[in-house]
Design an enzyme around this catalytic site. Structure first.
Site, PDB file in Angstrom:
ATOM      1  N   PHE A 255      -6.232   9.656  -8.329  1.00  0.00           N
ATOM      2  CA  PHE A 255      -6.965  10.331  -8.958  1.00  0.00           C
ATOM      3  C   PHE A 255      -7.713   9.542 -10.066  1.00  0.00           C
ATOM      4  O   PHE A 255      -8.855   9.688 -10.523  1.00  0.00           O
ATOM      5  CB  PHE A 255      -6.258  11.649  -9.725  1.00  0.00           C
ATOM      6  CG  PHE A 255      -5.605  11.188 -10.878  1.00  0.00           C
ATOM      7  CD1 PHE A 255      -6.089  11.379 -12.410  1.00  0.00           C
ATOM      8  CD2 PHE A 255      -4.288  10.866 -11.011  1.00  0.00           C
ATOM      9  CE1 PHE A 255      -5.369  10.960 -13.247  1.00  0.00           C
ATOM     10  CE2 PHE A 255      -3.472  10.186 -12.028  1.00  0.00           C
ATOM     11  CZ  PHE A 255      -4.231  10.344 -13.130  1.00  0.00           C
ATOM     12  N   LYS A 256      -7.094   8.254 -10.397  1.00  0.00           N
ATOM     13  CA  LYS A 256      -7.704   7.269 -11.250  1.00  0.00           C
ATOM     14  C   LYS A 256      -9.104   7.090 -10.913  1.00  0.00           C
ATOM     15  O   LYS A 256     -10.034   6.634 -11.745  1.00  0.00           O
ATOM     16  CB  LYS A 256      -7.001   6.200 -11.508  1.00  0.00           C
ATOM     17  CG  LYS A 256      -5.345   6.357 -11.663  1.00  0.00           C
ATOM     18  CD  LYS A 256      -5.256   7.092 -13.107  1.00  0.00           C
ATOM     19  CE  LYS A 256      -3.842   7.614 -13.303  1.00  0.00           C
ATOM     20  NZ  LYS A 256      -2.873   6.336 -13.789  1.00  0.00           N
ATOM     21  N   ASP A 257      -9.486   6.923  -9.837  1.00  0.00           N
ATOM     22  CA  ASP A 257     -10.800   6.488  -9.149  1.00  0.00           C
ATOM     23  C   ASP A 257     -11.881   7.517  -9.607  1.00  0.00           C
ATOM     24  O   ASP A 257     -13.000   7.202  -9.839  1.00  0.00           O
ATOM     25  CB  ASP A 257     -10.812   6.887  -7.553  1.00  0.00           C
ATOM     26  CG  ASP A 257     -10.077   5.562  -6.641  1.00  0.00           C
ATOM     27  OD1 ASP A 257     -10.170   4.476  -7.438  1.00  0.00           O
ATOM     28  OD2 ASP A 257      -9.670   5.942  -5.923  1.00  0.00           O
TER      29      ASP A 257
ATOM     30  N   THR B 240      -3.573   3.061 -12.121  1.00  0.00           N
ATOM     31  CA  THR B 240      -4.544   2.657 -13.034  1.00  0.00           C
ATOM     32  C   THR B 240      -5.000   1.240 -12.823  1.00  0.00           C
ATOM     33  O   THR B 240      -6.274   0.934 -12.943  1.00  0.00           O
ATOM     34  CB  THR B 240      -4.288   2.878 -14.425  1.00  0.00           C
ATOM     35  OG1 THR B 240      -4.166   4.364 -14.868  1.00  0.00           O
ATOM     36  CG2 THR B 240      -5.271   2.284 -15.246  1.00  0.00           C
TER      37      THR B 240
END
Length: 494
Positions: free
Chosen positions: A111-113, A146
């Site tokens: 989800f960091k993308d 991250t």
């Protein structure tokens, strides 16, 4: 009027959005936070047919209001493009009585993308706006995801350097290889002999070290952050909650105005805080459910108002949540105590000095939106197997924590509100965990597990994993926590 971001620890330290993004962390150690929330016209009659990019434009225009329309278009168009494997960007999958918001379709399958695809563009644009010619040094600690997402975003971006610290032995093999094989002349990865909290604490110390700041300035450089301490990381995460609600409306799964629950697997608290900010600008939310693994400091906090980091740190199958100091909780604390920076500073000082703090006299209207629970290792594994057996769908362990916590919450309360589960990573990041949960035995090797996971799920092996086993290792440095600053000074020649 331009939106103001204030440090959580100093009411006089107020900046614009671009200034906050450029600094990353306030020089007083606080986090830049909106005191008031912008008015956003969440017209879901229109948004239900809007693209992800259009929803991003609406939200970012409101929160980053000192960026021009042209600047935001540039950032959004470059961020949310073919690097995602679906034009939907963040698809929703109905699984029984819950909806999984798949946030792992970007280039690093986590989800960091969703935010780190746009942060490099926001940061370099902010530097130009502020007339800053210094090299921007991204200094960040990672619990697994991250680091890779940040390096992928900043690799070979002119005028930037990125240094990532991660806990040696505290991430999955896939996560580690994603980082240590990262290309880019401006990328640096260092394993530390400690856990994520050790890395994050030391990174914060370096941000607040005035002598180090002066050394950097003399070299024409300054620090900024790529983790969710940076408001430029946090604000783009608001977008996908608005977008998910619009998708549910468009699919006929919701009535307009109907409230939803959102369950988020939570470590550093940024992802669930973004959901709270979405609620603050008008998203119809009933409950935000904070899901933890066995490092359940947040579960205890929401139950008692007492935050106590003085407990055994556990290495679990959901390593991105192996955190005992949730940095972004400071922003919620700030809101809970009435945006009182002096009180927030006092509490955060107590956390450093005593390892604990006790909340009192908080805003109950905010606190009541949150529920919290945790899943054991056994419950996490069982949830992966349950979903596979019932629906032939395989979750990663972080998503399984959220799913297990949500089911326990529903069983305990009887709450039948439709619920979105933030699905934060592809199971291909944690193939051995996923396969062992389904088959009851360990594959013994991550890349054998990748193939087994493909055979079980039928889901194509992502580009992020293909070829990783044979990619050359470029980053091998391992240091003690005390030597982290020395490593930074060596890379930057200061």
């Amino acid at each position: 009027m331009t939106l103001v971001y204030q440090s959580t620890r100093n009411e006089k330290n107020k900046v614009t959005a671009s200034q906050a993004i450029l600094q990353g962390l306030a020089t007083d150690g606080g986090l830049f936070t909106p005191v008031d929330f912008p008015d956003v016209n969440l017209d879901f009659d229109r948004l239900k047919s809007a693209s992800y990019q259009e929803v991003a434009k609406l939200v970012l225009s409101a929160f980053l209001d000192d960026f021009t329309e042209e600047e935001l278009d540039f950032c959004i168009d470059n961020a949310y493009d073919a690097k995602f494997d679906t034009p939907v960007i963040a698809p929703l999958v109905k699984l029984g009585d819950q909806y999984h918001l798949e946030l792992f379709h970007g280039s690093t399958i986590a989800f960091k993308d969703m935010a780190l695809s746009i942060l490099p563009y926001l940061l370099t644009t902010a530097a130009k706006k502020q007339g800053v010619d210094d090299k921007i040094v991204i200094l960040t600690a990672t619990s697994g995801d991250t680091g890779k997402a940040a390096m992928a975003g900043f690799a070979d971006v002119a005028g930037t350097e990125i240094i990532v610290f991660y806990p040696n032995g505290g991430v999955s093999k896939i996560q580690e290889l994603q980082m240590t094989t990262q290309v880019g002349d401006n990328t640096h990865v260092v394993a530390i002999e400690g856990n994520f909290d050790d890395a994050q604490t030391k990174v914060k110390e370096m941000f607040n070290d005035e002598s180090l700041r002066q050394k950097l300035a003399a070299k024409g450089a300054q620090f900024s952050s790529a983790n969710s301490m940076n408001i430029g990381r946090l604000v783009p995460q608001i977008v996908y909650y608005i977008y998910a609600y619009a998708q549910l409306l468009n699919d006929g799964q919701l009535e307009k105005g109907e409230k939803i629950n959102i369950t988020v697997p939570t470590g550093n608290f940024g992802n669930i805080l973004a959901a709270y900010y979405a609620k603050q600008i008008g998203l119809p939310v009933h409950k935000l459910i904070c899901a933890s693994n066995e490092n359940n400091v947040l579960t205890d906090f929401f139950a008692t108002g007492f935050y106590d980091k003085k407990r055994r740190f556990k290495v679990t199958s959901s390593p991105s949540m192996d955190i005992l100091v949730s940095s972004n909780l400071e922003r919620l604390i700030f809101h809970l105590v009435g945006n009182d920076s002096a009180k927030t500073r006092e509490l955060m000082t107590a956390l450093v000095d005593k390892g604990e703090y006790q909340l009192s006299a908080v805003n109950p209207d905010i606190l009541d939106f949150f529920e919290a629970g945790f899943a054991t290792e056994g419950e996490t594994s069982a949830e992966i197997k349950r979903l596979y057996d019932d629906l032939s769908y395989i979750e990663d362990p972080h998503t399984a924590v959220a799913s297990a916590v949500y089911r326990a919450y529903r069983d305990r309360t009887g709450d039948q509100t439709k619920t979105i589960i933030a699905s934060t990573a592809s199971p291909y990041k944690f193939p051995r965990v996923a396969v062992e949960a389904v088959k009851g035995k360990d594959s013994g090797d991550d890349f054998a597990a990748v193939q087994e996971l493909h055979d079980l799920s039928g889901v194509a092996i992502p580009k992020a994993v293909k070829g990783l086993e044979t990619a050359p290792i470029r980053h091998r440095k391992v240091v003690e926590v005390a030597a982290m600053q020395k490593a930074v000074e060596s890379y930057l020649d200061v």
